[in-house]
Design a protein around this motif. Structure first.
Motif, mmCIF file in Angstrom:
data_model
loop_
_atom_site.group_PDB
_atom_site.id
_atom_site.type_symbol
_atom_site.label_atom_id
_atom_site.label_comp_id
_atom_site.label_asym_id
_atom_site.label_seq_id
_atom_site.Cartn_x
_atom_site.Cartn_y
_atom_site.Cartn_z
ATOM 1 N N ALA A 29 8.085 -5.990 14.928
ATOM 2 C CA ALA A 29 8.011 -7.328 14.960
ATOM 3 C C ALA A 29 7.051 -8.109 14.676
ATOM 4 C CB ALA A 29 8.442 -7.857 16.678
ATOM 5 N N GLU A 30 5.685 -7.687 14.835
ATOM 6 C CA GLU A 30 4.652 -8.220 13.975
ATOM 7 C C GLU A 30 4.725 -8.118 12.604
ATOM 8 O OE1 GLU A 30 0.757 -10.067 14.480
ATOM 9 O OE2 GLU A 30 2.479 -9.812 15.888
ATOM 10 N N GLY A 31 4.897 -6.778 12.167
ATOM 11 C CA GLY A 31 4.947 -6.834 10.714
ATOM 12 C C GLY A 31 5.915 -7.508 9.915
ATOM 13 N N GLU A 32 7.053 -7.673 10.789
ATOM 14 C CA GLU A 32 8.227 -8.722 10.064
ATOM 15 C C GLU A 32 7.795 -10.040 9.880
ATOM 16 O OE1 GLU A 32 11.797 -7.306 9.079
ATOM 17 O OE2 GLU A 32 10.096 -6.159 8.454
ATOM 18 N N ALA A 33 7.013 -10.421 10.851
ATOM 19 C CA ALA A 33 6.527 -11.774 11.274
ATOM 20 C C ALA A 33 5.671 -12.192 10.056
ATOM 21 C CB ALA A 33 6.195 -12.340 12.486
ATOM 22 N N GLN A 34 4.842 -11.344 9.583
ATOM 23 C CA GLN A 34 3.678 -11.626 8.767
ATOM 24 C C GLN A 34 3.921 -10.961 7.459
ATOM 25 O OE1 GLN A 34 -0.342 -11.503 10.173
ATOM 26 N NE2 GLN A 34 0.434 -10.876 12.377
ATOM 27 N N ARG A 93 10.103 -8.550 3.626
ATOM 28 C CA ARG A 93 10.465 -7.774 4.988
ATOM 29 C C ARG A 93 11.123 -6.499 5.024
ATOM 30 N NH1 ARG A 93 12.308 -12.640 9.354
ATOM 31 N NH2 ARG A 93 10.265 -13.632 9.215
ATOM 32 N N GLY A 94 11.219 -5.626 5.938
ATOM 33 C CA GLY A 94 11.943 -4.422 6.139
ATOM 34 C C GLY A 94 11.683 -3.114 5.288
ATOM 35 N N HIS A 95 10.444 -3.137 4.937
ATOM 36 C CA HIS A 95 10.167 -1.791 4.210
ATOM 37 C C HIS A 95 9.276 -0.803 4.811
ATOM 38 C CE1 HIS A 95 6.997 -3.954 2.485
ATOM 39 N NE2 HIS A 95 6.668 -2.869 1.840
ATOM 40 N N GLY A 96 8.638 -1.224 6.082
ATOM 41 C CA GLY A 96 7.727 -0.404 6.927
ATOM 42 C C GLY A 96 8.174 1.050 6.993
ATOM 43 N N ASP A 132 1.373 -5.031 6.139
ATOM 44 C CA ASP A 132 1.588 -6.161 5.276
ATOM 45 C C ASP A 132 0.965 -7.442 5.899
ATOM 46 O OD1 ASP A 132 1.780 -7.304 2.552
ATOM 47 O OD2 ASP A 132 3.836 -7.709 2.691
ATOM 48 N N VAL A 133 0.224 -6.964 7.242
ATOM 49 C CA VAL A 133 -0.071 -8.161 7.949
ATOM 50 C C VAL A 133 -1.177 -8.908 7.773
ATOM 51 C CG1 VAL A 133 0.936 -7.032 10.372
ATOM 52 C CG2 VAL A 133 -1.285 -6.454 9.703
ATOM 53 N N SER A 134 -1.997 -8.265 6.797
ATOM 54 C CA SER A 134 -3.261 -8.944 6.351
ATOM 55 C C SER A 134 -3.210 -9.763 5.042
ATOM 56 C CB SER A 134 -4.273 -8.109 6.220
ATOM 57 O OG SER A 134 -4.942 -7.622 7.504
ATOM 58 N N TRP A 135 -2.077 -9.908 4.267
ATOM 59 C CA TRP A 135 -1.884 -10.326 3.018
ATOM 60 C C TRP A 135 -2.433 -12.142 3.223
ATOM 61 C CZ3 TRP A 135 1.018 -14.529 1.163
ATOM 62 C CH2 TRP A 135 2.093 -14.749 2.276
ATOM 63 N N SER A 164 4.874 -0.297 -5.505
ATOM 64 C CA SER A 164 6.057 -1.176 -5.134
ATOM 65 C C SER A 164 5.811 -2.523 -5.245
ATOM 66 C CB SER A 164 6.440 -0.824 -3.737
ATOM 67 O OG SER A 164 5.513 -1.393 -2.701
ATOM 68 N N GLY A 165 4.565 -3.245 -5.317
ATOM 69 C CA GLY A 165 4.169 -4.704 -5.291
ATOM 70 C C GLY A 165 4.724 -5.270 -4.105
ATOM 71 N N GLY A 166 4.937 -4.431 -3.011
ATOM 72 C CA GLY A 166 5.106 -4.970 -1.575
ATOM 73 C C GLY A 166 6.649 -4.862 -1.176
ATOM 74 N N VAL A 167 7.691 -4.590 -2.248
ATOM 75 C CA VAL A 167 8.987 -4.518 -1.933
ATOM 76 C C VAL A 167 9.687 -3.176 -1.866
ATOM 77 C CG1 VAL A 167 9.353 -6.811 -3.240
ATOM 78 C CG2 VAL A 167 9.595 -4.629 -4.350
ATOM 79 N N GLU A 168 10.790 -3.083 -1.358
ATOM 80 C CA GLU A 168 11.283 -1.577 -1.226
ATOM 81 C C GLU A 168 11.879 -0.825 -2.302
ATOM 82 O OE1 GLU A 168 14.327 0.158 2.131
ATOM 83 O OE2 GLU A 168 14.252 -1.717 1.832
ATOM 84 N N GLY A 169 12.282 -1.812 -3.406
ATOM 85 C CA GLY A 169 12.783 -0.853 -4.421
ATOM 86 C C GLY A 169 12.193 0.086 -5.043
ATOM 87 N N PRO A 170 11.005 0.024 -5.621
ATOM 88 C CA PRO A 170 10.269 0.974 -6.263
ATOM 89 C C PRO A 170 10.173 2.088 -5.620
ATOM 90 C CG PRO A 170 9.497 -1.109 -6.747
ATOM 91 C CD PRO A 170 10.208 -1.399 -5.723
ATOM 92 N N LEU A 171 10.236 1.978 -4.067
ATOM 93 C CA LEU A 171 9.842 3.429 -3.361
ATOM 94 C C LEU A 171 11.207 4.175 -3.427
ATOM 95 C CD1 LEU A 171 7.835 1.907 -0.453
ATOM 96 C CD2 LEU A 171 7.144 2.891 -2.436
ATOM 97 N N ALA A 172 12.324 3.363 -3.395
ATOM 98 C CA ALA A 172 13.631 4.114 -3.249
ATOM 99 C C ALA A 172 13.915 4.887 -4.514
ATOM 100 C CB ALA A 172 14.697 2.999 -3.114
#
Length: 514
Positions: free
Chosen positions: A337-342, A346-349, A379-382, A457-465
């Motif tokens: 919840a904390e990670g998603e909020a900040q 979203r959605g790749h932890g 991603d909570v400190s960006w 990944s640049g912070g997104v999910e695609g490159p990790l997939a």
């Protein structure tokens, strides 16, 4: 009014209307719940919002009404205390309406239960629109035990909830409550018992336990619930210069209870009031609370003491959850919840955790859990100043309101986030007082691996997939398809090299993945 002004005012009205429907969590405002806890010492309102398994505290206020202050002498709630308590719950009910809380549970414990005029208090509260649920001693014990299980799911021992009017004991094991008793040993009753002589409290507790048929199980931990015992633990944290100002799951040896009883009898009350989070109203109760704790852990033959920040209120919420939601890990739910909020995206932890997992096959179940929490918080400190992102990561790990996590695990989480956000891989000051060097080094490696994942990944999910890591002998292999090889830039190679060097390994990029 000019056209542009009317348009602006109309837009602002729509924004305000929308803001009123927004909650502080992904759930709507109608998900808010509240507990009004009418105790022997205090009357408290806590409003909760957010994930059902581990809700956030939206609002918290208490009034030291002292409903049980005169019970030992008169058996009744004093008129002034009754008026103070009723004013408090009247205010709390009003606030709940304004906060659009739809689920309010108002409960009363030992003071109202035992007072000769307790029924009058309940009747007057009902006239104010509040239905007061009078908990029995067994219900109170179960609620406190459920609170401990909510915050420490693997708790296995005896829960002791010390209130103003009573002491509840409960045996917890494998997520269930097996046995409970309620004893008239609240801090407001103890002075009268102790005044009968040096060993009076020992004899009283022994007699009550025997009468209740409570059989001691040696070498079990004793879980401390209740404001007076938590305050006693904070005092011990000050004495030992414990580096983490978080009382939940703070541990003490069983012998420490007797030591604290002797120490606190010689400490100036002014010093006690200076302890962070120590309310002045708790200070007078500490000598009696310490004396009772010493007697109880000795007679129960407890192995150690563990503090729980969760108690009756949290237990009441936890009791009402479906089994599938109860089974959720409170740390991981809160971290997500904390990670998603900040997060920026979203959605790749979980994806990060799966991506780095092949590098750490030796992590046991407990380590994998903390590693996953670090990934969920990746991603909570960006938003922080770049020069302080590492410090922000440590702050979140150490001082956020996590449960289901020990001091050592907080230290590992802090080390992982510190390294991930660009801090040094070396051990941070004070963390080595909470966790071993090997554990902190492993956490730093997690941080470097997450740092690589975020850069690739640049912070997104695609490159990790479309990529994956493997560990072969003394080498880390980063696999990318030929058509995605351009993702492997200089910055990515540098982070891969840093990770490999820290692990004492070589590295290479492999293409051709289909």
């Amino acid at each position: 009014m000019a056209g542009p002004d009317r348009a602006m005012n109309s837009m602002l009205s729509r924004v305000r209307a929308m803001a009123e429907t927004m909650a502080t969590s992904p759930e709507p405002a109608t998900a808010r719940s509240a507990i009004i806890d009418i105790g022997s010492n205090s009357v408290r309102l806590v409003v909760y919002d957010g994930p059902r398994r581990i809700p956030f505290i939206l609002f918290n206020e208490k009034v030291m009404a002292g409903l049980g202050a005169s019970l030992a002498k008169t058996g009744a709630i004093e008129p002034e205390a009754m008026e103070r308590g009723l004013r408090a719950i009247g205010r709390f009910a009003h606030l709940c309406r304004d906060m659009r809380v739809t689920d309010i549970r108002c409960v009363a414990t030992a003071a109202v239960r035992d007072a000769t005029n307790g029924a009058e208090f309940i009747t007057r509260a009902k006239a104010m629109g509040l239905t007061v649920e009078l908990l029995s001693g067994a219900q109170e014990a179960i609620g406190a035990a459920m609170g401990v299980l909510s915050g420490i799911p693997d708790a296995d021992g005896i829960v002791g909830d010390l209130g103003g009017g009573s002491l509840e004991l409960a045996r917890v094991r494998k997520g269930a409550v097996e046995q409970t008793i309620s004893l008239p040993l609240g801090v407001l009753r103890l002075p009268q018992i102790r005044a009968k002589g040096p060993r009076a409290l020992d004899r009283c507790v022994a007699k009550m336990l025997e009468k209740a048929g409570w059989q001691a199980e040696p070498d079990l931990p004793f879980y401390l619930v209740g404001g007076s015992w938590r305050s006693l633990a904070r005092f011990d944290m000050q004495l030992t210069h414990f580096p983490l100002p978080v009382v939940h799951q703070y541990e003490m040896s069983a012998a420490r209870a007797e030591q604290l009883t002797r120490i606190i009898s010689h400490v100036d009350k002014g010093r006690l009031k200076q302890i962070p989070a120590m309310t002045g109203s708790r200070v007078p109760t500490l000598p009696d609370a310490a004396a009772l704790l010493s007697v109880v852990v000795r007679q129960l033959k407890s192995s150690r003491m563990i503090v729980s920040a969760y108690g009756l209120r949290e237990g009441l919420l936890y009791e009402n959850l479906p089994d599938d939601i109860r089974a959720h890990d409170p740390l991981l739910v809160a971290a997500e919840a904390e990670g998603e909020a900040q997060a920026r995206f979203r959605g790749h932890g979980d994806r990060i955790d799966r991506w780095i997992a092949p590098l750490f096959p030796d992590d046991d179940k407990d380590a994998r859990r903390i590693r996953r929490a670090a990934c969920l918080l990746a991603d909570v400190s960006w938003r922080a100043n770049p020069d302080f992102r590492a410090e922000r990561g440590v702050e979140i790990a150490l001082h956020s309101n996590w449960v289901g996590i020990t001091a050592a695990e907080r230290a590992m989480l802090g080390q992982a986030l510190h390294t991930h956000f660009g801090g040094d891989v070396g051990t941070l000051p004070n963390l080595d007082r909470m966790a071993s060097p090997d554990a902190l080094h492993r956490a730093a490696l997690w941080g470097l691996a997450v740092r690589l994942a975020q850069r690739l990944s640049g912070g997104v999910e695609g490159p990790l997939a479309i990529s994956h890591l493997e560990r072969h002998g003394d080498r880390i292999d980063l696999h990318l398809r030929d058509e995605d090889a351009d993702l492997y830039g200089e910055a990515v190679e540098r982070r891969l090299r840093n990770l490999a060097q820290a692990m004492g390994l070589k590295y290479q990029l492999l293409g051709g993945q289909g």
